[in-house]
Structures are given as structure tokens and as C-alpha cells.
Design a protein around this motif. Structure first.
Motif, PDB file in Angstrom:
ATOM      1  N   ASN A 178       0.789  -1.246   0.000  1.00 28.84           N
ATOM      2  CA  ASN A 178       0.000   0.000   0.000  1.00 28.84           C
ATOM      3  C   ASN A 178       0.814   1.285   0.000  1.00 28.84           C
ATOM      4  O   ASN A 178       0.363   2.304   0.514  1.00 28.84           O
ATOM      5  CB  ASN A 178      -0.976   0.012   1.184  1.00 28.84           C
ATOM      6  CG  ASN A 178      -2.244  -0.761   0.893  1.00 28.84           C
ATOM      7  OD1 ASN A 178      -2.393  -1.346  -0.173  1.00 28.84           O
ATOM      8  ND2 ASN A 178      -3.167  -0.781   1.835  1.00 28.84           N
ATOM      9  N   CYS A 234      -7.554  -1.361   4.037  1.00 33.59           N
ATOM     10  CA  CYS A 234      -7.915  -2.110   2.834  1.00 33.59           C
ATOM     11  C   CYS A 234      -6.654  -2.398   2.040  1.00 33.59           C
ATOM     12  O   CYS A 234      -5.575  -1.891   2.357  1.00 33.59           O
ATOM     13  CB  CYS A 234      -8.921  -1.341   1.973  1.00 33.59           C
ATOM     14  SG  CYS A 234      -8.240   0.159   1.221  1.00 33.59           S
ATOM     15  N   LYS A 235      -6.781  -3.220   1.009  1.00 34.25           N
ATOM     16  CA  LYS A 235      -5.656  -3.586   0.159  1.00 34.25           C
ATOM     17  C   LYS A 235      -5.836  -2.929  -1.204  1.00 34.25           C
ATOM     18  O   LYS A 235      -6.716  -3.282  -1.989  1.00 34.25           O
ATOM     19  CB  LYS A 235      -5.626  -5.119   0.014  1.00 34.25           C
ATOM     20  CG  LYS A 235      -4.785  -5.638  -1.120  1.00 34.25           C
ATOM     21  CD  LYS A 235      -3.326  -5.486  -0.849  1.00 34.25           C
ATOM     22  CE  LYS A 235      -2.543  -6.208  -1.950  1.00 34.25           C
ATOM     23  NZ  LYS A 235      -1.385  -5.485  -2.368  1.00 34.25           N
ATOM     24  N   PHE A 236      -5.013  -1.917  -1.490  1.00 39.47           N
ATOM     25  CA  PHE A 236      -5.072  -1.247  -2.790  1.00 39.47           C
ATOM     26  C   PHE A 236      -4.315  -2.081  -3.824  1.00 39.47           C
ATOM     27  O   PHE A 236      -3.233  -2.603  -3.545  1.00 39.47           O
ATOM     28  CB  PHE A 236      -4.491   0.159  -2.701  1.00 39.47           C
ATOM     29  CG  PHE A 236      -5.415   1.136  -2.029  1.00 39.47           C
ATOM     30  CD1 PHE A 236      -6.460   1.710  -2.736  1.00 39.47           C
ATOM     31  CD2 PHE A 236      -5.264   1.458  -0.687  1.00 39.47           C
ATOM     32  CE1 PHE A 236      -7.331   2.606  -2.119  1.00 39.47           C
ATOM     33  CE2 PHE A 236      -6.127   2.352  -0.064  1.00 39.47           C
ATOM     34  CZ  PHE A 236      -7.163   2.926  -0.784  1.00 39.47           C
ATOM     35  N   ARG A 237      -4.914  -2.178  -5.032  1.00 39.46           N
ATOM     36  CA  ARG A 237      -4.342  -3.117  -6.005  1.00 39.46           C
ATOM     37  C   ARG A 237      -4.212  -2.565  -7.424  1.00 39.46           C
ATOM     38  O   ARG A 237      -3.356  -3.014  -8.185  1.00 39.46           O
ATOM     39  CB  ARG A 237      -5.192  -4.386  -6.044  1.00 39.46           C
ATOM     40  CG  ARG A 237      -4.674  -5.486  -6.961  1.00 39.46           C
ATOM     41  CD  ARG A 237      -5.319  -6.815  -6.655  1.00 39.46           C
ATOM     42  NE  ARG A 237      -4.817  -7.357  -5.400  1.00 39.46           N
ATOM     43  CZ  ARG A 237      -5.335  -8.439  -4.802  1.00 39.46           C
ATOM     44  NH1 ARG A 237      -6.371  -9.041  -5.338  1.00 39.46           N
ATOM     45  NH2 ARG A 237      -4.818  -8.883  -3.679  1.00 39.46           N
ATOM     46  N   LYS A 296      -7.429   1.962  -6.932  1.00 37.60           N
ATOM     47  CA  LYS A 296      -8.603   1.163  -6.572  1.00 37.60           C
ATOM     48  C   LYS A 296      -8.197  -0.002  -5.678  1.00 37.60           C
ATOM     49  O   LYS A 296      -7.194  -0.681  -5.938  1.00 37.60           O
ATOM     50  CB  LYS A 296      -9.279   0.654  -7.853  1.00 37.60           C
ATOM     51  CG  LYS A 296     -10.520  -0.177  -7.656  1.00 37.60           C
ATOM     52  CD  LYS A 296     -11.084  -0.529  -9.023  1.00 37.60           C
ATOM     53  CE  LYS A 296     -12.210  -1.522  -8.966  1.00 37.60           C
ATOM     54  NZ  LYS A 296     -12.745  -1.834 -10.301  1.00 37.60           N
ATOM     55  N   SER A 297      -8.995  -0.253  -4.645  1.00 36.14           N
ATOM     56  CA  SER A 297      -8.703  -1.359  -3.741  1.00 36.14           C
ATOM     57  C   SER A 297      -9.274  -2.661  -4.281  1.00 36.14           C
ATOM     58  O   SER A 297     -10.154  -2.665  -5.155  1.00 36.14           O
ATOM     59  CB  SER A 297      -9.285  -1.076  -2.356  1.00 36.14           C
ATOM     60  OG  SER A 297     -10.690  -1.273  -2.354  1.00 36.14           O
ATOM     61  N   ASN A 348     -13.766  -6.008  -1.009  1.00 34.56           N
ATOM     62  CA  ASN A 348     -13.771  -6.459   0.381  1.00 34.56           C
ATOM     63  C   ASN A 348     -14.617  -7.720   0.519  1.00 34.56           C
ATOM     64  O   ASN A 348     -15.838  -7.676   0.382  1.00 34.56           O
ATOM     65  CB  ASN A 348     -14.324  -5.342   1.278  1.00 34.56           C
ATOM     66  CG  ASN A 348     -14.296  -5.708   2.740  1.00 34.56           C
ATOM     67  OD1 ASN A 348     -13.587  -6.630   3.138  1.00 34.56           O
ATOM     68  ND2 ASN A 348     -15.066  -5.003   3.533  1.00 34.56           N
ATOM     69  N   LEU A 405     -15.511  -1.543  -1.911  1.00 33.60           N
ATOM     70  CA  LEU A 405     -14.140  -1.162  -2.251  1.00 33.60           C
ATOM     71  C   LEU A 405     -13.934   0.326  -1.968  1.00 33.60           C
ATOM     72  O   LEU A 405     -14.873   1.049  -1.613  1.00 33.60           O
ATOM     73  CB  LEU A 405     -13.835  -1.479  -3.726  1.00 33.60           C
ATOM     74  CG  LEU A 405     -14.751  -0.911  -4.810  1.00 33.60           C
ATOM     75  CD1 LEU A 405     -14.344   0.504  -5.203  1.00 33.60           C
ATOM     76  CD2 LEU A 405     -14.722  -1.805  -6.047  1.00 33.60           C
ATOM     77  N   TYR A 406     -12.676   0.764  -2.126  1.00 32.29           N
ATOM     78  CA  TYR A 406     -12.307   2.169  -1.938  1.00 32.29           C
ATOM     79  C   TYR A 406     -11.606   2.678  -3.191  1.00 32.29           C
ATOM     80  O   TYR A 406     -10.907   1.927  -3.883  1.00 32.29           O
ATOM     81  CB  TYR A 406     -11.364   2.323  -0.745  1.00 32.29           C
ATOM     82  CG  TYR A 406     -11.981   1.971   0.592  1.00 32.29           C
ATOM     83  CD1 TYR A 406     -12.606   2.934   1.387  1.00 32.29           C
ATOM     84  CD2 TYR A 406     -11.931   0.655   1.079  1.00 32.29           C
ATOM     85  CE1 TYR A 406     -13.161   2.603   2.621  1.00 32.29           C
ATOM     86  CE2 TYR A 406     -12.482   0.316   2.309  1.00 32.29           C
ATOM     87  CZ  TYR A 406     -13.099   1.295   3.063  1.00 32.29           C
ATOM     88  OH  TYR A 406     -13.654   0.970   4.285  1.00 32.29           O
ATOM     89  N   CYS A 417     -10.364   7.534   5.109  1.00 30.39           N
ATOM     90  CA  CYS A 417     -11.421   7.630   4.091  1.00 30.39           C
ATOM     91  C   CYS A 417     -12.276   8.847   4.430  1.00 30.39           C
ATOM     92  O   CYS A 417     -13.023   8.834   5.410  1.00 30.39           O
ATOM     93  CB  CYS A 417     -12.263   6.361   4.070  1.00 30.39           C
ATOM     94  SG  CYS A 417     -13.632   6.438   2.901  1.00 30.39           S
TER      95      CYS A 417
END
Length: 543
Positions: free
Chosen positions: A153, A175-178, A192-193, A196, A213-214, A299
Motif C-alpha cells: 500500500n 484495505c488492500k489497494f491493487r 482502486k482497492s 472487500n 471497495l475504496y 477515508c
């Protein structure tokens, strides 16, 4: 009408040297690219396979740079400098003596970053190039950078020429951003994460996960935070995915419904607190510095009510595109039996354009595909196994409110007309007719696999593949973007397995083929433009 006279490259080079061009800033560059296009398409020019390599990790290509080992190692192609183009014509134009042939060389290593753990590897990246006309804070900012997202991240800005980390931002731990994408190209990025899924315990207990998602959104260079948006099912409903493009939040549903929202309106209405990178912040009882570990970025955009959508439409598999002049969109009706049928409609009133239902009459394992032409002409490219249609959008005469679709030109695969119902005569003299139909993407027939556009040379590049005995052979064709005329064909020396994943890039004087084989083995084939002096000598002697 007689043959169209080809532009004289030698004359254009001489005029360039003497300054015969308009005073606008892009004139010299356009002249150079016009000369390069003529050289690329001339008969004596070849593309030579100068380098082949293999890797256990994905290989990526961006603007003349080849990336290996999750962007840790960067290799630069040997590019032809446009200022040296007179080398091809020095004898005719009596310019300063220079070598008469281009030198095809292996790419050179630009940099190799230190080895890192699996949690620190780069998962996605975008190439940022200096915008024109903007004042930037540091001289180094005018050079290209790689914007990279790591597995743990961190958002990094890396020098594209040295591999040195110039900026780093810690995103979050919640969260895990990918994924990285451009919201506005070269100006705004969206991070974009992953979706979830919740913990194993919450899934086992059947507890709902409201946050899907985030989306973290930044202005680039210098990095400045716009905000992190939460996509919540309690607000948007049973949403399956969301993304950001050109200031529009696109939300997708399992039913095929697609809704568009104004991201700016959402930000203005629902931003809880404006956050600045590098500034102290207190959030939820915790204090820290925004963008630094372990605090990260809270967030700060959480919707409390459903905003009004700008537009909504239902489409098979959420397939939805916007483009054209004026704005139109392309969808497939939301029924499985409609797969391969495309509707082109006006965005302003959802009216179907005249001839706006496009269906390619083909029987193939792989479906055809359609998209708006990336040259910003408003045209549409429709690709099938044996033809490429370029369509144009025109106003209907005496009815400026409605538009129609018509063919601009069609590129056809080179196929033999085979009689599929060949009669057979038995020993007793009885005639038996064998009835069978070949698929349109049968491997033994020339089939189109990839269609792309080289914007600087204004050429359409088309990859066509034919199965010959046990192996496939491919060639890359260059077509005039305006008329569809075939200008050049380049054979690829490596075999082409249609069951593998392939990417082909045509970038000025370079062709690059990336192939993914089973067991995650990646191969990269690099072709460089060279001039064949033998053919040029023969052509000169004949003339």
C-alpha cells in the motif's frame, strides 16, 4: 485518376533543414513524424528481430521502456533519433556522410532496483510524462516518472530513467489497494482497492460486508490528495464493481445495469474533511501525518444518501462505452442471445442511430469486438475474425438532430474461397456431397487477432495469424488510418500459438511482441526498423 504521388522524403528533409515550416511549436515534430512514417512504410525498410528474452514474471511495455520482475528492472529500446533521419538519404541529398543503414541493437538496461520482499513488490504502475505549459516545482519534475503501487500500500513516484524513488505516500491499512488507472490522463489518478470479501469468521457467520471497495484519487505532480471514496452497498445497492473515468464515477450491478455519477458533485457534498498530504491530522481518536506510515490516509468521502445519477443504462456484462461527435454510447442488449449485437445510441436522448445496430455475420469461437477509434475522430472500429470495419458517425441530411452509421472502409483478411460442399464419387459411381462449414476463426485461415492505432504515425496496425502445419505464423500489417490502404506487412519470425495470451506494440520504429505461455512463462520479442542497403541500391539502379 492517376496514382497518388508519394511525398519526397529527401525534399522534406532539405526544407526542414532550411526552416521552411510554419512557426507553430509542433510543426517540426509533425514533419519529423511524417518523414519517419514514409521510412517505416517504404519497401526497402525491414523490421529485424534484434532481441528475445524470457521471464518468470510479467513483462510490461510503456513508451519505449520494457519492464521486468514487477517493474524492478527497466530496459530501454535503442530508438532512432528523428534528427538523424537524413542518414537514409545522405547520398541523394549530399548531406554530411553518415552510415547509410540503421543499426539494429539490443535494448540496454536503464536501471535495476534493489531486490525486495514479496510484500514490497510493485503490483501496478503508470507512466507519467511532463504536461505541456505547466510550471513544476522541481527541475526533475519535467522528466518522465513511473507512478507505482506496491503490495504493502505505498504509492511511489520513481524516476523513469534512474529508478530512484522521488516521492512516496502510504495509503492506508484498512484495505488492500491493487489497481492504478488514469481518471484524467496525465493529470488525475485513481487507486482502486481489491473488493472487500470480509474475514473468514464474518463470512462464516453470514454477516454482510457493506463496503465493497475504496477509490483513492490524486492530482499528480506534485502529488495532492483529492480524497478517498467509499463504495458502500447500503448507499448504491447491490453493486458489483465501480471505477472512475474522466470525472465520472461508474457503478456496475450484477443485473447488467450501469450508472454514472458526477465525482465532483459527490466530493463537494459528502467530503467529511479536506486532507493535505504531509500535514498533521486527528481522525477517529488517532493522530498522525497524512500519507505517512502508520497513519496513512483516512477515508474522507462517505456518502450518507444516494446521489442522483447522471445517466443509467442496462447492458450485457456491463459493457458500456462513450465516444463519438456528438456523444454516443455503445451497448449490447442485456440478453445472452444478443451477444455480438451492438447498439449505437445518442447520449442526449438514448435514441438509436440510423443503422445503429451493428452485427457482424460470422460464426466463430471468439466473439467480435467494437470500440470508439482512439484517434478522436469520432469513428468506430468493429473487429471480427476476417474483417475490420471502420465506421463513421454522420448527421442525417435535413435532420441535424439524428445521426447515422456508415462504413468508412473495410479491411479484409487474405483468404482463399474454398468450396465447402465438394462432391465425392464412390466406386459404384454414386455422387455423395459432403456438407461442412468452417468457423470464421478457423486456425487454418488468416484471422485477425489484434488491432491497434499508432497515434504519432497515424497508422492502424493489424495482427493476422494463420496456422501452417503444426504452428501458427503471424504478420503485422500497417494500414493508412484515413483510407485503410495496406502500406506495409511485417512477418513475425516466432511461432504464434492461438491458445496463449499475446500483446503486440508498434511504437514508431519498434515492434514488440509479449507472449504468455503456460506455467507463467513470459517471452518478449523485439523488432527494430532497419534499412536494407541492397534493396535500396537495386531500386536506385532500376530508376
Amino acid at each position: 485518376m492517376g496514382p497518388i504521388r508519394k511525398p519526397n522524403v529527401c525534399r522534406r528533409l532539405s526544407r526542414r533543414a532550411l526552416g521552411f515550416f510554419s512557426s507553430d511549436a509542433g510543426a517540426v515534430q509533425r514533419t519529423n513524424l511524417g518523414i519517419l512514417r514514409a521510412l517505416v512504410c517504404q519497401k526497402s525498410t525491414k523490421f529485424k528481430n534484434v532481441w528475445t528474452t524470457h521471464s518468470k514474471s510479467p513483462i510490461a511495455y510503456e513508451r519505449g521502456r520494457i519492464y521486468f520482475d514487477n517493474y524492478r528492472c527497466c530496459v530501454s529500446r535503442i530508438t532512432w533519433l528523428l534528427s538523424r533521419l537524413p542518414v537514409y538519404y545522405q547520398r541523394i541529398s549530399q548531406m554530411e556522410a553518415m552510415p547509410r543503414t540503421s543499426v539494429a541493437s539490443e535494448p540496454r538496461k536503464l536501471y535495476e532496483m534493489p531486490k525486495c520482499s514479496k510484500s514490497e513488490k510493485i503490483e501496478d504502475a503508470l507512466l507519467w510524462e511532463c504536461p505541456v505549459g505547466e510550471m513544476l516545482p522541481n527541475p526533475s519534475d519535467y522528466k518522465s516518472s513511473l507512478i507505482a503501487l506496491t503490495a504493502h500500500n505505498w504509492l511511489l513516484r520513481i524516476s523513469a530513467s534512474t529508478g530512484r524513488v522521488l516521492e512516496k505516500i502510504y495509503l492506508a491499512s484498512y484495505c488492500k489497494f491493487r489497481y492504478l488507472s488514469w481518471d484524467t490522463p496525465q493529470e488525475v489518478i485513481a487507486v482502486k482497492s481489491a473488493q472487500n470479501k470480509g474475514s473468514a469468521l464474518t463470512r462464516q457467520a453470514g454477516l454482510p460486508q457493506p463496503v465493497l471497495l475504496y477509490l483513492a484519487v490524486f492530482h499528480v505532480l506534485p502529488f495532492s490528495l483529492i480524497g478517498i471514496l467509499e463504495i458502500n452497498k447500503k448507499i448504491f445497492g447491490n453493486v458489483t464493481d465501480a471505477t472512475l473515468s474522466h470525472g465520472i464515477l461508474i457503478v456496475m450491478y450484477g443485473s447488467g445495469l450501469v450508472r454514472l455519477y458526477s465525482f465532483q458533485a459527490i466530493t463537494e457534498q459528502f467530503m467529511q474533511q479536506k486532507l493535505d498530504l504531509g500535514c498533521a491530522c486527528r481522525w477517529g481518536g488517532t493522530a498522525g501525518t497524512v500519507g505517512e506510515a502508520p497513519f496513512g490516509i483516512p477515508c474522507n468521502i462517505k456518502l450518507t444518501d444516494t446521489p442522483p445519477p447522471l445517466f443509467e443504462v442496462s447492458s450485457l456484462e456491463n459493457a458500456f462505452q462513450i465516444g463519438g461527435h456528438p456523444w454516443h454510447y455503445i451497448i449490447t442488449p442485456n440478453k445472452k442471445k444478443q451477444k455480438g449485437v451492438f447498439h449505437i445510441c445518442a447520449l442526449k436522448d438514448n435514441s438509436l442511430a440510423k443503422n445503429g445496430i451493428q452485427e457482424m455475420e460470422c460464426c466463430s469461437l471468439e466473439s467480435d469486438w467494437i470500440y470508439f477509434h482512439p484517434d478522436a475522430s469520432g469513428r468506430i472500429i468493429h473487429v471480427g475474425p476476417n474483417q475490420v470495419k471502420v465506421l463513421k458517425l454522420n448527421e442525417i441530411e435535413n435532420n441535424s438532430g439524428q445521426h447515422q452509421i456508415s462504413e468508412d472502409f473495410v479491411i479484409l483478411a487474405n483468404r482463399e474461397n474454398k468450396n465447402e460442399n465438394l462432391p465425392t464419387v464412390t466406386a459404384s459411381g454414386r455422387v455423395v456431397k459432403k456438407k461442412f462449414n468452417l468457423l470464421d476463426d478457423d486456425p487454418e485461415q488468416e484471422t485477425f487477432k489484434i488491432v491497434d492505432y499508432e497515434d504519432e504515425l497515424d497508422l492502424l496496425s493489424v495482427v493476422a495469424v494463420t496456422q501452417i502445419d503444426a504452428e501458427g505464423k503471424a504478420h503485422l500489417d500497417f494500414h493508412c488510418n484515413e483510407y485503410g490502404t495496406l502500406l506495409k506487412s511485417i512477418p513475425l519470425v516466432e511461432s504464434w500459438d492461438v491458445t496463449y495470451s499475446h500483446e503486440v506494440y508498434f511504437d514508431r520504429d519498434l515492434v514488440l511482441h509479449i507472449e504468455q505461455k503456460p506455467s507463467r512463462v513470459f517471452s518478449c520479442y523485439v523488432y527494430q526498423m532497419v534499412c536494407d542497403p541492397g534493396e535500396e541500391e537495386e531500386t536506385t539502379n532500376r530508376s
